[in-house]
Design an enzyme around this catalytic site. Structure first.
Site, mmCIF file in Angstrom:
data_model
loop_
_atom_site.group_PDB
_atom_site.id
_atom_site.type_symbol
_atom_site.label_atom_id
_atom_site.label_comp_id
_atom_site.label_asym_id
_atom_site.label_seq_id
_atom_site.Cartn_x
_atom_site.Cartn_y
_atom_site.Cartn_z
ATOM 1 N N ASP A 144 0.703 5.256 1.835
ATOM 2 C CA ASP A 144 0.014 5.961 2.916
ATOM 3 C C ASP A 144 -0.622 7.229 2.359
ATOM 4 O O ASP A 144 -0.009 7.921 1.541
ATOM 5 C CB ASP A 144 0.990 6.324 4.031
ATOM 6 C CG ASP A 144 1.563 5.097 4.723
ATOM 7 O OD1 ASP A 144 0.915 4.041 4.687
ATOM 8 O OD2 ASP A 144 2.670 5.201 5.288
ATOM 9 N N HIS A 156 4.784 0.103 -0.038
ATOM 10 C CA HIS A 156 5.541 -0.709 0.901
ATOM 11 C C HIS A 156 4.669 -1.811 1.483
ATOM 12 O O HIS A 156 3.446 -1.796 1.344
ATOM 13 C CB HIS A 156 6.145 0.157 2.014
ATOM 14 C CG HIS A 156 5.152 1.044 2.721
ATOM 15 N ND1 HIS A 156 4.591 2.165 2.139
ATOM 16 C CD2 HIS A 156 4.612 0.987 3.960
ATOM 17 C CE1 HIS A 156 3.769 2.760 2.977
ATOM 18 N NE2 HIS A 156 3.766 2.048 4.094
ATOM 19 N N HIS A 195 0.841 -1.194 0.000
ATOM 20 C CA HIS A 195 0.000 0.000 0.000
ATOM 21 C C HIS A 195 0.874 1.242 0.000
ATOM 22 O O HIS A 195 2.083 1.175 0.248
ATOM 23 C CB HIS A 195 -0.905 0.024 1.244
ATOM 24 C CG HIS A 195 -0.138 0.128 2.538
ATOM 25 N ND1 HIS A 195 0.562 -0.931 3.069
ATOM 26 C CD2 HIS A 195 0.049 1.171 3.387
ATOM 27 C CE1 HIS A 195 1.148 -0.552 4.196
ATOM 28 N NE2 HIS A 195 0.859 0.718 4.417
ATOM 29 N N ARG A 206 7.964 -8.705 15.770
ATOM 30 C CA ARG A 206 8.346 -7.378 15.287
ATOM 31 C C ARG A 206 7.368 -6.348 15.826
ATOM 32 O O ARG A 206 6.151 -6.519 15.734
ATOM 33 C CB ARG A 206 8.356 -7.340 13.753
ATOM 34 C CG ARG A 206 8.817 -5.998 13.165
ATOM 35 C CD ARG A 206 8.955 -6.084 11.646
ATOM 36 N NE ARG A 206 9.571 -4.887 11.082
ATOM 37 C CZ ARG A 206 8.898 -3.816 10.658
ATOM 38 N NH1 ARG A 206 7.569 -3.813 10.718
ATOM 39 N NH2 ARG A 206 9.526 -2.771 10.178
#
Length: 320
Positions: free
Chosen positions: A192, A247, A190, A257
């Site tokens: 942002d 990304h 996607h 993570r």
């Protein structure tokens, strides 16, 4: 569970093509502009954000995500609060759980321990200050006057900025030999929608960015630095000169993570259009004018991978 089959290129040991910008050096403004043009993504060093503050907030985030799900869901609610797997409201899923918050609140009403609330406030205040500095360096590099033309969109008390804590648990099916060894997605590809996003994570890899040729590269983890990515609204403001980077995050089979993302957005009523100082004439504008509220609503009603800018283009734009 979403999967993808196109492998990403792993950086050679000791090498990464991702630009590194020292924001303590005013002359880095030129490298900063080039990074936004070529990658839409860069790493920032000498940023001035306290490492102790970062450590406290990361610790509190880990503590929260370690709670039983019944306790975490007590702060659930759309769009802000705790969520798990479902990303947005249009069917996108990932191997992730998260906390999404309005970054302009004082966090006093957030039902977290005081140390967590204080860390959230101090962190978002520090990162907002750093973000404004970076945006002013961008303005200097582009020759935009006044130099706060971009930063004031973020520093405005009514700015619609968000803060997100993501937790990607170890994924037990990552290394399964299914579907030709496809990778399990932690967070799907996607861009942002805001002006600029500021990311840091713990010492676990997983983030990947798409290059202009459509290939993907992994971003080496660096918990002491911040990563910035150009968002859709900044691409419009620069009339396509800066690229909103696509990304994604892959799941990890062994390590957890945790990432923190500050999404710097303007006020809901702010009008977004190519800056006239970057145009020779109005006919060169590639985008129709819109308010941030209009674009935000459009983004929320789309899928992650959709090209949300397409409906606001005046003419075809080369966006990879």
């Amino acid at each position: 569970m979403a999967v993808l089959s196109k492998p990403a290129a792993e950086p050679k040991p000791g090498f990464s093509p991702i630009p590194v910008i020292d924001i303590s050096d005013p002359e880095s403004k030129h490298a900063l502009v080039k990074a936004c043009e070529d990658f839409g993504f860069f790493k920032v060093i000498n940023h001035g954000v306290s490492s102790e503050l970062v450590s406290v907030l990361e610790h509190e985030a880990v503590e929260f995500f370690s709670l039983p799900k019944s306790e975490k869901t007590q702060v659930a609610g759309y769009p802000f609060g705790y969520g798990s797997r479902e990303i947005g409201r249009n069917g996108d899923v990932g191997w992730v759980e998260y906390l999404l918050m309005n970054a302009n609140l004082d966090f006093g009403s957030v039902p977290f321990p005081g140390i967590f609330r204080n860390a959230l406030l101090e962190y978002t205040t520090s990162v907002r200050k750093m973000t404004c500095h970076v945006l002013e360096m961008m303005a200097d590099g582009l020759g935009i006057k006044p130099r706060d033309t971009l930063s004031k969109l973020v520093s405005d008390q009514n700015s619609d900025s968000m803060f997100r804590l993501n937790h990607y648990p170890p994924c037990p099916i990552t290394n399964k030999t299914t579907n030709g060894g496809k990778n399990v997605i932690g967070f799907g590809e996607h861009t942002d929608p805001q002006i600029i996003s500021v990311l840091r994570s713990n010492n676990t890899s997983g983030l990947q960015i798409s290059l202009t040729d459509g290939s993907w590269i992994s971003v080496p983890s660096d918990p002491s630095s911040f990563f910035f990515n150009v968002c859709d609204s900044l691409q419009v403001l620069t009339n396509g000169r800066f690229k909103s980077v696509k990304h994604r995050v892959l799941a990890n089979s062994r390590k957890s993570r945790v990432s923190m993302i500050y999404f710097a957005g303007p006020s809901l009523t702010q009008r977004i259009a190519p800056l006239t100082c970057l145009l020779d004439n109005e006919d060169e504008s590639l985008y129709k004018e819109f308010t941030w509220s209009e674009y935000k609503n459009s983004a929320e009603n789309s899928r992650l991978s959709d090209n949300r800018l397409q409906r606001f283009q005046k003419k075809p734009v080369n966006v990879s």
